[in-house]
Design a protein around this motif. Structure first.
Motif, PDB file in Angstrom:
ATOM      1  N   ASP A 459      83.305  29.005  76.313  1.00 22.35           N
ATOM      2  CA  ASP A 459      84.338  28.002  76.601  1.00 22.35           C
ATOM      3  C   ASP A 459      84.492  27.052  75.425  1.00 22.35           C
ATOM      4  O   ASP A 459      83.765  27.141  74.438  1.00 22.35           O
ATOM      5  N   THR A 460      85.445  26.187  75.525  1.00 22.40           N
ATOM      6  CA  THR A 460      85.729  25.083  74.595  1.00 22.40           C
ATOM      7  C   THR A 460      86.544  25.542  73.383  1.00 22.40           C
ATOM      8  O   THR A 460      87.760  25.427  73.386  1.00 22.40           O
ATOM      9  N   SER A 461      85.917  26.031  72.312  1.00 26.48           N
ATOM     10  CA  SER A 461      86.621  26.372  71.068  1.00 26.48           C
ATOM     11  C   SER A 461      87.504  25.221  70.590  1.00 26.48           C
ATOM     12  O   SER A 461      88.733  25.334  70.497  1.00 26.48           O
ATOM     13  N   ALA A 462      86.872  24.108  70.290  1.00 27.28           N
ATOM     14  CA  ALA A 462      87.576  22.955  69.722  1.00 27.28           C
ATOM     15  C   ALA A 462      87.095  22.736  68.295  1.00 27.28           C
ATOM     16  O   ALA A 462      85.973  23.095  67.940  1.00 27.28           O
ATOM     17  N   PHE A 463      87.964  22.134  67.481  1.00 26.86           N
ATOM     18  CA  PHE A 463      87.706  22.029  66.048  1.00 26.86           C
ATOM     19  C   PHE A 463      87.259  20.620  65.662  1.00 26.86           C
ATOM     20  O   PHE A 463      87.784  19.630  66.173  1.00 26.86           O
ATOM     21  N   MET A 464      86.311  20.548  64.723  1.00 30.93           N
ATOM     22  CA  MET A 464      85.887  19.270  64.136  1.00 30.93           C
ATOM     23  C   MET A 464      85.349  19.518  62.736  1.00 30.93           C
ATOM     24  O   MET A 464      84.750  20.560  62.475  1.00 30.93           O
ATOM     25  N   THR A 465      85.534  18.530  61.858  1.00 27.80           N
ATOM     26  CA  THR A 465      84.873  18.490  60.559  1.00 27.80           C
ATOM     27  C   THR A 465      83.927  17.294  60.580  1.00 27.80           C
ATOM     28  O   THR A 465      84.358  16.167  60.861  1.00 27.80           O
ATOM     29  N   ARG A 466      82.651  17.544  60.284  1.00 28.88           N
ATOM     30  CA  ARG A 466      81.681  16.451  60.375  1.00 28.88           C
ATOM     31  C   ARG A 466      82.063  15.283  59.458  1.00 28.88           C
ATOM     32  O   ARG A 466      82.378  15.461  58.291  1.00 28.88           O
ATOM     33  N   GLY A 467      82.018  14.092  60.045  1.00 27.03           N
ATOM     34  CA  GLY A 467      82.253  12.877  59.272  1.00 27.03           C
ATOM     35  C   GLY A 467      83.703  12.531  59.042  1.00 27.03           C
ATOM     36  O   GLY A 467      84.007  11.512  58.407  1.00 27.03           O
ATOM     37  N   GLU A 468      84.626  13.350  59.552  1.00 28.33           N
ATOM     38  CA  GLU A 468      86.062  13.087  59.409  1.00 28.33           C
ATOM     39  C   GLU A 468      86.616  12.612  60.749  1.00 28.33           C
ATOM     40  O   GLU A 468      86.268  13.147  61.802  1.00 28.33           O
ATOM     41  N   TYR A 469      87.532  11.610  60.685  1.00 24.98           N
ATOM     42  CA  TYR A 469      88.041  11.030  61.922  1.00 24.98           C
ATOM     43  C   TYR A 469      89.560  11.006  61.976  1.00 24.98           C
ATOM     44  O   TYR A 469      90.144  10.336  62.817  1.00 24.98           O
ATOM     45  N   ALA A 470      90.173  11.787  61.110  1.00 22.55           N
ATOM     46  CA  ALA A 470      91.613  11.987  61.179  1.00 22.55           C
ATOM     47  C   ALA A 470      91.905  13.396  60.694  1.00 22.55           C
ATOM     48  O   ALA A 470      91.411  13.814  59.645  1.00 22.55           O
ATOM     49  N   SER A 471      92.664  14.146  61.477  1.00 20.38           N
ATOM     50  CA  SER A 471      92.989  15.514  61.085  1.00 20.38           C
ATOM     51  C   SER A 471      94.010  15.506  59.956  1.00 20.38           C
ATOM     52  O   SER A 471      94.938  14.689  59.942  1.00 20.38           O
ATOM     53  N   ASP A 472      93.793  16.388  59.009  1.00 19.31           N
ATOM     54  CA  ASP A 472      94.701  16.536  57.863  1.00 19.31           C
ATOM     55  C   ASP A 472      94.876  18.035  57.649  1.00 19.31           C
ATOM     56  O   ASP A 472      94.053  18.693  57.020  1.00 19.31           O
ATOM     57  N   SER A 480      87.123  14.175  64.363  1.00 22.48           N
ATOM     58  CA  SER A 480      85.947  14.333  65.212  1.00 22.48           C
ATOM     59  C   SER A 480      86.026  13.601  66.547  1.00 22.48           C
ATOM     60  O   SER A 480      84.997  13.320  67.163  1.00 22.48           O
ATOM     61  N   TYR A 481      87.228  13.284  67.005  1.00 23.05           N
ATOM     62  CA  TYR A 481      87.362  12.601  68.284  1.00 23.05           C
ATOM     63  C   TYR A 481      87.530  13.575  69.461  1.00 23.05           C
ATOM     64  O   TYR A 481      87.818  13.160  70.571  1.00 23.05           O
ATOM     65  N   ASP A 482      87.377  14.865  69.210  1.00 23.73           N
ATOM     66  CA  ASP A 482      87.526  15.876  70.247  1.00 23.73           C
ATOM     67  C   ASP A 482      88.950  15.912  70.786  1.00 23.73           C
ATOM     68  O   ASP A 482      89.184  15.953  71.999  1.00 23.73           O
ATOM     69  N   ASP A 483      89.894  15.906  69.876  1.00 20.75           N
ATOM     70  CA  ASP A 483      91.292  16.017  70.294  1.00 20.75           C
ATOM     71  C   ASP A 483      92.004  17.153  69.562  1.00 20.75           C
ATOM     72  O   ASP A 483      93.206  17.145  69.394  1.00 20.75           O
ATOM     73  N   GLU A 484      91.191  18.153  69.121  1.00 19.41           N
ATOM     74  CA  GLU A 484      91.755  19.315  68.423  1.00 19.41           C
ATOM     75  C   GLU A 484      91.267  20.611  69.077  1.00 19.41           C
ATOM     76  O   GLU A 484      90.516  21.384  68.483  1.00 19.41           O
ATOM     77  N   PRO A 485      91.703  20.888  70.315  1.00 15.92           N
ATOM     78  CA  PRO A 485      91.315  22.168  70.927  1.00 15.92           C
ATOM     79  C   PRO A 485      92.125  23.307  70.323  1.00 15.92           C
ATOM     80  O   PRO A 485      93.220  23.111  69.800  1.00 15.92           O
ATOM     81  N   SER A 486      91.569  24.499  70.390  1.00 22.30           N
ATOM     82  CA  SER A 486      92.318  25.683  69.989  1.00 22.30           C
ATOM     83  C   SER A 486      93.398  25.979  71.016  1.00 22.30           C
ATOM     84  O   SER A 486      93.390  25.430  72.137  1.00 22.30           O
ATOM     85  N   SER A 487      94.300  26.860  70.658  1.00 18.87           N
ATOM     86  CA  SER A 487      95.387  27.190  71.578  1.00 18.87           C
ATOM     87  C   SER A 487      94.887  27.908  72.821  1.00 18.87           C
ATOM     88  O   SER A 487      95.534  27.877  73.868  1.00 18.87           O
ATOM     89  N   TRP A 488      93.730  28.577  72.737  1.00 19.73           N
ATOM     90  CA  TRP A 488      93.190  29.307  73.881  1.00 19.73           C
ATOM     91  C   TRP A 488      92.080  28.543  74.610  1.00 19.73           C
ATOM     92  O   TRP A 488      91.649  28.948  75.671  1.00 19.73           O
ATOM     93  N   GLY A 489      91.609  27.436  73.996  1.00 24.00           N
ATOM     94  CA  GLY A 489      90.446  26.753  74.542  1.00 24.00           C
ATOM     95  C   GLY A 489      90.764  25.370  75.064  1.00 24.00           C
ATOM     96  O   GLY A 489      91.902  25.052  75.443  1.00 24.00           O
ATOM     97  N   ASN A 490      89.741  24.549  75.118  1.00 29.73           N
ATOM     98  CA  ASN A 490      89.845  23.190  75.631  1.00 29.73           C
ATOM     99  C   ASN A 490      89.027  22.260  74.752  1.00 29.73           C
ATOM    100  O   ASN A 490      88.216  22.706  73.951  1.00 29.73           O
TER     101      ASN A 490
END
Length: 896
Positions: A459-472, A480-490
Motif C-alpha cells: 500500500d501507499t506508494s507516496a513520494f518524498m525526498t529527504r530534507g525537501e519541503y516543496a515539490s519541484d 516531505s509533507y506526505d502530499d505526493e501520492p502516486s496515481s495508483w496509491g495513497n
C-alpha cells in the motif's frame, strides 16, 4: 568463451571435464582482479543514461569468478559440498572444468555436491563461476555477482542434508510439541545405520527436551529420522518478547558423532481471521509492515550482516513490526535477525510459475525458512497479469499444494493488484487474500467473501525526498509533507487510516520502508533511485518515518516537528509546520511564544501555519495536560565543522563486521546545518577499509565506491569494515574545504573468526593425456594425429602405470595453457614420477632426457613461448619392468 569449431574441439566439448575459456581448470587468470566475497560489481560501475532505468542506470553484463582450494588426503571418502547463498543473476559453476550446477535465479541458494569431481592432496581444485547479470528477474536494482556468502562444507559420507532439519513447534489441544524431522543422506559405498539425537534448548541455553531415532540409509540414498519432542509451558515468541529456542540434531554412527546441525525456532500460534485480522498467540495484532528491497547505500546488494541489522533496527525504531522482503527470498541471516528482534515476515517467492525449475526455487525457500518463528506468511507472487484468470488459479493451486507438503502451519498469500472480481482467479486458491492498493475494494470484497482473511500486501506508494519541503518537478524533487501520492496509491496517512479502521484487514505493508536503486518513479534520468521510502537509501529518516512512528509506536511518547527552520528570505511568511505525535495534544512554540495547540489527529497528523522568524521552534506533546515529550528545531548558521557519528563504538575483527558512520555539519554553536551540501573526503587508518559511501540523494551520480561524498541536505554516510584478524583502533577522518575536519576512533576487537578456506597458489595440472599404442621401434615424438582421430591413441590421466609390455615404446601427449605469470622462462614442468627412460618434448623441441629406467621424479624448465604448448613424453620401457607417468604432472612457478 571461445567458439566451438573443428572436429577435435567439438569432440572434446562433449566430454565431462572440458570446460572452455575461464571455465577451464588451467585458464590463465593471472591478470584478474583479486577480491573478497560477498561482491556486487554493478554498484562499482558509473551511472550511464543508456543503461536500464529500472536497474538504476548501472551496467551489469557478464562476469567470471575463479577460486583455488586444496583438500587434504584425509578428506577422501567424506561428503564435500559447495554452497552459494545467492548469485545475481543466472549462473553456472564448474569444478575442475566440469559443469556441476546451473541456476536461473539470483535469489535462491544452492548446495552442490562436488565430491565426485574433486582432487585430494597437493593438486588444487579450480572453482569457476560464470555470472550472467544481463538476465533480469525484477524491475528494480538487482546487482551483479556473488553477492551473498559462499561456503565449503565437509561432512561424513553419512550426514545430515543441507536444510535437512525441520523443527517447527505445533500446539495441539493446548500441548506443545516439536515434530522434528531430520533428513539424512549418504554418499557412502554401502548401506549404513545412524542414530539421531535431537536436543531442544531454551532462550537461556538450558536443555528442555531430548529424543532419539534410528535410521538406515542406502548407499547414495536418503532417509528421514522422526523424533517428537514434548515441551511444557514454553516461553512464547512474541513481538515484545521474541523468545528463541534452538533445536540441535546430532548424527552418530554407533558411539561416534559424525555430523550435527541446529536451527533456531520459537513457540507461537498464528492465525489470519476473516473478521479480526492477524492473531499472534491468540491476540489480535495489527501488522505494521513495510516492503523492502535488499540494496543499501555504498554497497549495493552485497550488504554486510551488520548493515542489515542496522536497517532492521531503524525500521523497528519507526514502529515497524513486519517486513515483506519484496519480491524474493532474503538472506538467511536476515531471517535469523528477524527472529531475534521480534519482526514478523512475509516470505515471498520470486517467480509465479509451477514448472519444475521454478517450483524447485519455491520448495527450496520453504525448506530453508520453515523453522523461523518470524515467518508467518508465504507469498507466491506479486502483481501477476494472470492473477485474474483460470490459469492463474491453477498455477496458484499447484504452488500452494507444494508448500503444504512442506509446511502446514503457515497460510499462503499472493499480492494481487487486480483480478479479484472474476469468476475464478488466483485468490480462490489462497489462504489469505493479499491486496495491493485497491482501498476502494476493501469493504465490498469483505462483504462478498466474509470467510476469507484479507491483508494489505502492499500500500501507499507516496513520494518524498529527504530534507525537501516543496515539490519541484523540474528539479525532480518531492516534498516531505506526505502530499505526493502516486496515481495508483495513497498518502502514508490515508493508506494507514483505511487499514487501521478496518479490523478485518490484517495490516499494512507500506511501499517502501527504505528507498532502493532503480525504479525512480515518477521520474527517469537523472533520478536513479526510488522516492517511495520512509527512509532514504542510507537509512536516514524522511517525513514518512515520523508519521509512521506516531501511528505505530505505543510504548513511549513520540513527537516530531518538521520542517527545518532555515528559511532565510522568507521572514514573516507562513511556513507549513507538521507535528507528528502519539500523545493527546500538541503545542507549537516559536521563540518561547505559543503559536497554537491542537488535539492530536492520529491519522492526518497536526498542521500549523507559522510565520517565519529565525530562532527556536518547539513542539510539545501533552497527555492529561502534562508534557510527555518535546522536539526542538533551531535556525542554524553557516557550517563550520564536520561531525562523525558512528552507529556503534567497536567492530569485531573478523573481516565481515561493518558499521555505518553518519557524516553531518554543524555551525559555530554546534547546531546541525540541515541544508549543508559540502563535499567530504574520508581517510581511514588501521585494520579496516571504507567499503561504501552514500547520502540518500536519488538524483546523485557520485560513486558509491569512493573516498568522498557530498552531504545531501546535511547528511551523508560512510561504511567501514574490519579486516580479518583485525585488532586495535580504526581512525576515520573527514575533511571538507573551508570546514573543520572530524575524526572518530573505533575499537576493533579481536574475535575468533569462523574458519576460512585458505588461499592457494594456483598450479597448472596436465590432466587429459593421449597415449599411443606400444611400439617395438622408437616412434617420432612429433608425430601428428589427424584431428578426427579419437581412437588410435587412448585417453588417460595421471597416474598412468603400464605393466611389462612386449612393445618397448609409448608416447604420452597433453596440452597445457601457460599462465602469463609462469611464462617467464623459469617455470618448471614437473613430473611426480616417470618409470622408464624418457624424453620430454614441448612444441617439437626436446627439453630434457631421463636416462635411468627406475621410477623417479623429473622436471624440465619451460622456456618463454606461446600461451598454449603441446607436451609429448616418449617413454622407453625396460624389459620386464613397468613404465609410464606414475605421478602428477604440473606446471609450477620456478625459483626466482
Amino acid at each position: 568463451m571461445p567458439a566451438i569449431k573443428g572436429h577435435g574441439m567439438s569432440y572434446q566439448n562433449g566430454k565431462a571435464n572440458n570446460g572452455w575459456g575461464p571455465a577451464a581448470a588451467d585458464f590463465d587468470d593471472s591478470g584478474w582482479r583479486r577480491l573478497d566475497l560477498p561482491h556486487d560489481w554493478a554498484v562499482e560501475n558509473p551511472f550511464d543514461r543508456d543503461e536500464n532505468v529500472s536497474q538504476g542506470y548501472r551496467a551489469r553484463g557478464i562476469g567470471w569468478y575463479r577460486r583455488y582450494l586444496q583438500l587434504p588426503e584425509t578428506d577422501r571418502g567424506r561428503h564435500i559440498e559447495l554452497q552459494f547463498d545467492a548469485i545475481a543473476t543466472h549462473s553456472t559453476v564448474w569444478i575442475n572444468g566440469i559443469v556441476v550446477d546451473r541456476r536461473w535465479s539470483g535469489y535462491d541458494g544452492r548446495s552442490i555436491d562436488i565430491t565426485p569431481y574433486v582432487r585430494y592432496g597437493t593438486d588444487p581444485n579450480t572453482i569457476a563461476v560464470r555470472v550472467d547479470a544481463d538476465a533480469q528477474e525484477g524491475w528494480w536494482y538487482e546487482g551483479a555477482g556473488i553477492y551473498r556468502h559462499s561456503w565449503l562444507v565437509k561432512r561424513d559420507a553419512l550426514h545430515i542434508a543441507t536444510d535437512g532439519l525441520h523443527a517447527n513447534p505445533v500446539n495441539q489441544g493446548g500441548r506443545w510439541t516439536i515434530p522434528v524431522e531430520v533428513t539424512l543422506q549418504s554418499s557412502a559405498k554401502a548401506a549404513s545405520d545412524g542414530t539421531v539425537d535431537a536436543v531442544l534448548t531454551d532462550p537461556a541455553g538450558r536443555e528442555v527436551a531430548r529424543g532419539s531415532a534410528r535410521a538406515r540409509i542406502d548407499a547414495l540414498g536418503s532417509a528421514i529420522a522422526r523424533i517428537k519432542l514434548e515441551v511444557r509451558d514454553p516461553k512464547l515468541w512474541s513481538l515484545a518478547q521474541p523468545n528463541v529456542y534452538r533445536v540441535r540434531a546430532v548424527l552418530r554412527d554407533r558411539a561416534n558423532e559424525i555430523d550435527r546441525t541446529e536451527v533456531q525456532t520459537g513457540f507461537r500460534s498464528i492465525r489470519f481471521d476473516a473478521d479480526r485480522g492477524f492473531l499472534l498467540n491468540g491476540e489480535a495484532v495489527k501488522i505494521q509492515g513495510v516492503c523492502i528491497h535488499q540494496d543499501h547505500a555504498g554497497v549495493g546488494v552485497a550488504v554486510p550482516e551488520a548493515i542489515w541489522e542496522f536497517r532492521l533496527r531503524r525500521l523497528k525504531e519507526m514502529g515497524t513490526n513486519a517486513i515483506r522482503f519484496a519480491h524474493n527470498a532474503p538472506a538467511t541471516e536476515v531471517l535469523d535477525m528477524a527472529d531475534r528482534m521480534g519482526l514478523l515476515v512475509m516470505d515471498e517467492n520470486r517467480h509465479f510459475n509451477p514448472s519444475p525449475d521454478y517450483m524447485q526455487q519455491l520448495t527450496w525457500l520453504v525448506r530453508r525458512d520453515r523453522n523461523h518463528p518470524s515467518v508467518v506468511l508465504w507469498s507466491i507472487f506479486n502483481e501477476e497479469p494472470l492473477q485474474s484468470t483460470e490459469a492463474g488459479y491453477e498455477m496458484s493451486r499447484r504452488m500452494v499444494h507444494e508448500i503444504k507438503k512442506l509446511d502446514t502451519t503457515r497460510p499462503v498469500t499472493g499480492a494481487m493488484h487486480g483480478g479479484l472480481t472474476t469468476a475464478l482467479n488466483a485468490a480462490d486458491a489462497l489462504d489469505v487474500v493479499g491486496l495491493n492498493y485497491q482501498t476502494w475494494i476493501y469493504d465490498d470484497y469483505h462483504k462478498k467473501h466474509p470467510k476469507r482473511p484479507l491483508t494489505s500486501t502492499e500500500d501507499t506508494s507516496a513520494f518524498m525526498t529527504r530534507g525537501e519541503y516543496a515539490s519541484d518537478r523540474k528539479a525532480q524533487v518531492m516534498g516531505s509533507y506526505d502530499d505526493e501520492p502516486s496515481s495508483w496509491g495513497n498518502t502514508h496517512r490515508d493508506a494507514w487510516k483505511a487499514i487501521a479502521q478496518r479490523p478485518f484487514i490484517a495490516g499494512s505493508f507500506v511501499w517502501t520502508g527504505m528507498d532502493y536503486r532503480g525504479e525512480p518513479t515518477p521520474y527517469e534520468w537523472p533520478s536513479a533511485s526510488s522516492f517511495f521510502g520512509a527512509m532514504d537509501l542510507a537509512g536516514f529518516a524522511k517525513g514518512a518515518f515520523w508519521i509512521h512512528q506516531a501511528q505505530w509506536v505505543k510504548d513511549r511518547p513520540v513527537v516530531k516537528l518538521q520542517p527545518h527552520w532555515n528559511w532565510t528570505g522568507r521572514e514573516g511568511q507562513d511556513i507549513h509546520v507538521m507535528v507528528t505525535s502519539n500523545a493527546q495534544r500538541v503545542r507549537v512554540l516559536l521563540n518561547d511564544r505559543t503559536i497554537g495547540e491542537q488535539a492530536v489527529d492520529p491519522y492526518e497528523m497536526n498542521h500549523f501555519q507559522v510565520p517565519y522568524a529565525p530562532g527556536r521552534i518547539e513542539a510539545v506533546a501533552l497527555r492529561d495536560g502534562k508534557e510527555v515529550a518535546h522536539d526542538v528545531v533551531e535556525t542554524s548558521g553557516a557550517p563550520v565543522s564536520l561531525v562523525l557519528t558512528p552507529d556503534r563504538q567497536a567492530l569485531a575483527g573478523d573481516g565481515l563486521d561493518a558499521m555505518p558512520v553518519t557524516v553531518s555539519a554543524v555551525d559555530a554553536r554546534g547546531r546541525p546545518v540541515p541544508l549543508a551540501q559540502d563535499k567530504v573526503s574520508f581517510s581511514l587508518e588501521g585494520q579496516g577499509a571504507i567499503i561504501g559511501v552514500g547520502n540518500g540523494d536519488p538524483n546523485s551520480h557520485e560513486a558509491d565506491k569512493a573516498s568522498a561524498r557530498s552531504l545531501f541536505n546535511g547528511l551523508a554516510q560512510v561504511i567501514v569494515q574490519s579486516r580479518r584478524d583485525g585488532r586495535g583502533v580504526l581512525r576515520l577522518r573527514a575533511h571538507a574545504e573551508g570546514l573543520q575536519g572530524a575524526e572518530v576512533e573505533l575499537a576493533v576487537n579481536a574475535v575468533h573468526a569462523s574458519p576460512r578456506v585458505p588461499d592457494v597458489e594456483p598450479t597448472t595440472p596436465l590432466q587429459s593425456w593421449r597415449v599411443s599404442p606400444p611400439a617395438t621401434t622408437r616412434p617420432d615424438p612429433n608425430v601428428v594425429l589427424a584431428e578426427n582421430d579419437m581412437n588410435s591413441w587412448g585417453w588417460d590421466e595421471p597416474p598412468m602405470r603400464r605393466g611389462p609390455e612386449a612393445g618397448a615404446f609409448r608416447l604420452y601427449r597433453s596440452g597445457v595453457n601457460v599462465r602469463a605469470d609462469r611464462n617467464d622462462g623459469r617455470a618448471q614442468l614437473s613430473f611426480g614420477g616417470i618409470a622408464g627412460k624418457a624424453e620430454v618434448w614441448v612444441d617439437g623441441v626436446k627439453l630434457g632426457e631421463k636416462i635411468q629406467a627406475e621410477p623417479a621424479p623429473f622436471a624440465v624448465t619451460l622456456p618463454r613461448g606461446a600461451a598454449h604448448r603441446e607436451v609429448t613424453v616418449l617413454i622407453e620401457a625396460v624389459q620386464g619392468q613397468a613404465s609410464g607417468l606414475w605421478g602428477r604432472v604440473v606446471l609450477e612457478r620456478g625459483a626466482r
